[in-house]
Design an enzyme around this catalytic site. Structure first.
Site, mmCIF file in Angstrom:
data_model
loop_
_atom_site.group_PDB
_atom_site.id
_atom_site.type_symbol
_atom_site.label_atom_id
_atom_site.label_comp_id
_atom_site.label_asym_id
_atom_site.label_seq_id
_atom_site.Cartn_x
_atom_site.Cartn_y
_atom_site.Cartn_z
ATOM 1 N N GLY A 42 0.824 -1.207 0.000
ATOM 2 C CA GLY A 42 0.000 0.000 0.000
ATOM 3 C C GLY A 42 0.856 1.252 0.000
ATOM 4 N N PHE A 43 1.977 1.199 0.693
ATOM 5 C CA PHE A 43 2.889 2.343 0.727
ATOM 6 C C PHE A 43 3.390 2.646 -0.681
ATOM 7 C CE2 PHE A 43 7.193 4.025 0.882
ATOM 8 C CZ PHE A 43 7.034 5.123 1.701
ATOM 9 N N ASP A 53 0.567 7.433 2.361
ATOM 10 C CA ASP A 53 -0.004 6.107 2.642
ATOM 11 C C ASP A 53 -0.907 6.239 3.873
ATOM 12 O OD1 ASP A 53 -0.413 3.336 2.896
ATOM 13 O OD2 ASP A 53 1.469 3.049 3.995
ATOM 14 N N ARG A 154 -1.620 -8.523 11.310
ATOM 15 C CA ARG A 154 -0.473 -7.638 11.588
ATOM 16 C C ARG A 154 -0.762 -6.778 12.799
ATOM 17 N NH1 ARG A 154 1.803 -3.436 7.015
ATOM 18 N NH2 ARG A 154 2.328 -1.663 8.360
HETATM 19 C C1 SPV Z 1 3.628 -1.260 3.001
HETATM 20 O O1 SPV Z 1 4.592 -1.536 2.277
HETATM 21 O O2 SPV Z 1 2.624 -0.664 2.595
HETATM 22 C C2 SPV Z 1 3.658 -1.645 4.422
HETATM 23 C C3 SPV Z 1 4.944 -1.796 5.083
HETATM 24 O O3 SPV Z 1 2.590 -1.777 5.004
HETATM 25 S S1 SPV Z 1 5.280 -0.301 5.906
HETATM 26 O O4 SPV Z 1 5.217 0.780 4.931
HETATM 27 O O5 SPV Z 1 6.603 -0.431 6.502
HETATM 28 O O6 SPV Z 1 4.276 -0.119 6.939
HETATM 29 MG MG MG Z 2 1.014 -0.902 4.018
#
Ligand code: SPV
Ligand code: MG
Length: 289
Positions: A42-43, A53, A154
């Protein structure tokens, strides 16, 4: 073997590694590099759209990109569902759609919708109650069509600063609710917090880690714990892309043309290969008179 079964086999064999991707091209590059799975982050997708995000993209936007990744690679795709886009009923709807889109696994986090991104210093980190979240995990499990489909719970308890006791209690509750793995995330800049969690972990399922901020925790050390089943490299595709584009774009401006930069970037034929143009040409020869 289904892709979910493939992922389960890699986890059972010791440690599965997943690389982030934000589109089918980055997913294909991760596949060619030898990763076990794709992390539909998602990020990364938020960054690709140029927004934080923070639950700003719709589930449909993430679903369609994830579906395209599953269509264009043979690897198991692990979909980042954030908070599940609402309550347990939303989770049922969303998880069903992702399974039908061909993903092998989903990750759902115990933050409150709308979430803030985990690694941001001073980010707004609010969690839902344990009971509410175990309901969401049970809801996700209730809609799987393939019993092998992987549901990963998570906990953001460490990210929210709630401490080891709360993180362990939540992780135990999520495993008891039937989660196949528990992802424990930390934003400390050393592995100490996560290593302490792993040492204390007595639950029945493997753990998943995202070691972005503590890169010294490598796969050999994770394997040696005997408790980590999955490592997710959370944002390396988008960071690699930004690194490369910044350097090339700056050079073209500095040099007033593309001659210098051209020697250091892939030829257009490499893009044709990644687009599978040869397969299209073969189809043309076969089917178009
Ligand atoms: C993502 O990659 O969207 C994650 C990992 O959830 S983090 O960005 O580290 O939360
Ligand atoms: Mg994420």
């Amino acid at each position: 073997m289904s892709r979910a079964a493939q992922l389960r086999a890699r986890i059972a064999a010791g440690l599965a590694h997943a690389m982030s991707a934000h589109n089918p091209l980055s997913a294909r590059l991760a596949e060619e590099a030898g990763f076990d799975a794709i992390w539909a982050s998602g990020f990364e997708l938020s960054a690709a759209y140029g927004v934080p995000d923070a639950s700003l993209l719709s589930y449909g936007q993430h679903l369609e990109m994830t579906r395209a990744m599953a269509e264009q690679t043979a690897l198991p795709v692990i979909a980042d569902l954030d908070t599940g886009y609402g309550n347990a009923v939303n989770v049922m709807h969303v998880v069903g759609a992702y399974e039908r889109a061909g993903v092998a696994a989903v990750v759902i986090e115990d933050k409150r919708f709308p979430k803030d991104t985990s690694l941001l210093a001073g980010g707004r980190q609010e969690l839902v109650g344990t009971e509410e979240f175990t309901g969401k995990i049970a809801a996700a499990l209730s809609v799987r069509r393939d019993a092998g489909f992987v549901v990963i719970a998570r906990t953001e308890a460490l990210i929210a600063g709630l401490g080891q006791g709360e993180a362990l209690a939540r992780a135990r509750a999520y495993a008891a609710a039937g989660a196949d793995l528990v992802l424990v995330h930390s934003k400390q800049r050393t592995p100490d917090e996560v290593m302490a969690f792993i040492a204390a972990w007595d639950g029945p399922v493997p753990l998943a880690l995202v070691p972005t901020l503590y890169p010294d925790l490598d796969e050999a050390r994770m394997r040696a714990t005997g408790k980590v089943g999955l490592v997710i490299y959370g944002n390396h595709a988008i960071r690699a892309a930004v690194t490369a584009m910044q350097a090339v774009f700056r050079r073209i401006r500095a040099e007033g043309g593309i001659a210098g930069a051209d020697r250091d970037i892939v030829a257009v034929e490499e893009i044709f290969r990644l687009q599978r143009v040869a397969e299209m040409k073969a189809a043309e020869r076969r089917f178009i008179p």
